[in-house]
Design a protein around this motif. Structure first.
Motif, mmCIF file in Angstrom:
data_model
loop_
_atom_site.group_PDB
_atom_site.id
_atom_site.type_symbol
_atom_site.label_atom_id
_atom_site.label_comp_id
_atom_site.label_asym_id
_atom_site.label_seq_id
_atom_site.Cartn_x
_atom_site.Cartn_y
_atom_site.Cartn_z
ATOM 1 N N TYR A 1 -8.166 -29.182 13.350
ATOM 2 C CA TYR A 1 -8.833 -30.292 12.654
ATOM 3 C C TYR A 1 -9.605 -29.775 11.448
ATOM 4 N N GLN A 2 -8.861 -29.322 10.470
ATOM 5 C CA GLN A 2 -9.448 -28.901 9.187
ATOM 6 C C GLN A 2 -8.544 -29.400 8.070
ATOM 7 N N ALA A 3 -9.154 -29.855 7.011
ATOM 8 C CA ALA A 3 -8.397 -30.299 5.833
ATOM 9 C C ALA A 3 -9.316 -30.222 4.626
ATOM 10 N N GLY A 4 -8.797 -29.723 3.531
ATOM 11 C CA GLY A 4 -9.549 -29.663 2.285
ATOM 12 C C GLY A 4 -9.440 -30.977 1.518
ATOM 13 N N LEU A 5 -10.240 -31.105 0.479
ATOM 14 C CA LEU A 5 -10.211 -32.325 -0.326
ATOM 15 C C LEU A 5 -8.830 -32.608 -0.899
ATOM 16 N N ASN A 6 -8.103 -31.561 -1.278
ATOM 17 C CA ASN A 6 -6.804 -31.759 -1.921
ATOM 18 C C ASN A 6 -5.630 -31.495 -0.994
ATOM 19 N N ASP A 7 -5.871 -31.292 0.296
ATOM 20 C CA ASP A 7 -4.792 -31.043 1.255
ATOM 21 C C ASP A 7 -4.165 -32.360 1.706
ATOM 22 N N LEU A 8 -2.858 -32.328 1.878
ATOM 23 C CA LEU A 8 -2.115 -33.445 2.470
ATOM 24 C C LEU A 8 -2.400 -34.783 1.792
ATOM 25 N N GLU A 9 -2.448 -34.785 0.479
ATOM 26 C CA GLU A 9 -2.757 -36.010 -0.272
ATOM 27 C C GLU A 9 -1.514 -36.879 -0.424
ATOM 28 N N TYR A 10 -1.723 -38.174 -0.408
ATOM 29 C CA TYR A 10 -0.675 -39.155 -0.691
ATOM 30 C C TYR A 10 -0.897 -39.651 -2.107
ATOM 31 N N SER A 11 0.194 -39.799 -2.858
ATOM 32 C CA SER A 11 0.049 -40.252 -4.242
ATOM 33 C C SER A 11 -0.046 -41.770 -4.336
ATOM 34 N N GLN A 12 0.506 -42.460 -3.348
ATOM 35 C CA GLN A 12 0.439 -43.913 -3.368
ATOM 36 C C GLN A 12 0.492 -44.467 -1.954
ATOM 37 N N CYS A 13 0.155 -45.716 -1.834
ATOM 38 C CA CYS A 13 0.101 -46.376 -0.531
ATOM 39 C C CYS A 13 1.353 -47.236 -0.363
ATOM 40 N N ILE A 14 2.376 -46.673 0.249
ATOM 41 C CA ILE A 14 3.600 -47.435 0.520
ATOM 42 C C ILE A 14 3.910 -47.335 2.005
ATOM 43 N N ASP A 15 4.427 -48.414 2.563
ATOM 44 C CA ASP A 15 4.677 -48.471 4.009
ATOM 45 C C ASP A 15 5.594 -47.360 4.502
ATOM 46 N N SER A 16 6.564 -46.972 3.706
ATOM 47 C CA SER A 16 7.495 -45.933 4.158
ATOM 48 C C SER A 16 6.805 -44.572 4.294
ATOM 49 N N GLY A 17 5.643 -44.386 3.678
ATOM 50 C CA GLY A 17 4.924 -43.119 3.774
ATOM 51 C C GLY A 17 3.970 -43.042 4.958
#
Length: 172
Positions: A83-99
């Motif tokens: 349970y660790q994540a940085g500010l820029n880790d695993l970012e999504y570029s947009q909010c779409i249902d398929s993501g």
């Protein structure tokens, strides 16, 4: 009997008051206009402060949700480092249902897979609910106690009320 010339310099009361009603109307319009502009400015400020408060409350909800996820997987959260994540880790570029991450929906995940799944869902919700926001999860160990720190950071939204980071600490 002598006739008076009405137009030759006579200052009768009707002539003295001519145009006074128009000036009163113009002054009234000026006062009303200033009042309406003032009300519009107050309304605009109110909307900006309301938007800032909404974003802050959404951020608090999302941070609390992540802390609840960590506590639900407490056996791993107390001893592992999943349970660790940085500010820029695993970012999504947009909010779409398929993501939307749904790999553990059936409930057949290991605790490590569940941790990755929780973080991916949390990052996705950040992207959808507060566009441009970033979140991080870290922890500190001290005297056998693990404290998780969940931080949400926001972009400059041009508000008069600037948004400050939301930081939530939880002890396991």
């Amino acid at each position: 009997m002598r006739l008076k010339n009405v137009h030759s310099g006579d200052k009768s009361p009707e002539k003295k008051n001519r145009g006074a009603g128009l000036i009163e109307v113009l002054i009234s319009l000026l006062v009303i206009t200033i009042g309406i502009l003032g009300m519009a400015g107050v309304h605009s400020s109110s909307l900006q402060y309301n938007q800032s408060a909404y974003v802050q409350s959404q951020a608090t909800f999302l941070a609390t949700d992540m802390l609840d996820r960590i506590q639900a997987n407490s056996s791993l959260a107390r001893s592992g480092n999943s349970y660790q994540a940085g500010l820029n880790d695993l970012e999504y570029s947009q909010c779409i249902d398929s993501g939307y991450p749904n790999s553990c929906e059936a409930g057949s995940c290991t605790p490590q897979e569940m941790a990755v799944y929780d973080i991916l869902q949390w990052k996705f919700q950040l992207t959808c609910q507060i566009p441009g926001s970033k979140g991080s999860i870290s922890y500190q160990d001290s005297d056998g106690v693990r404290t998780y720190i969940i931080r949400l950071s926001f972009p400059d939204m041009g508000n008069r009320a600037p948004l400050s980071d939301v930081v939530l600490r939880g002890i396991l």
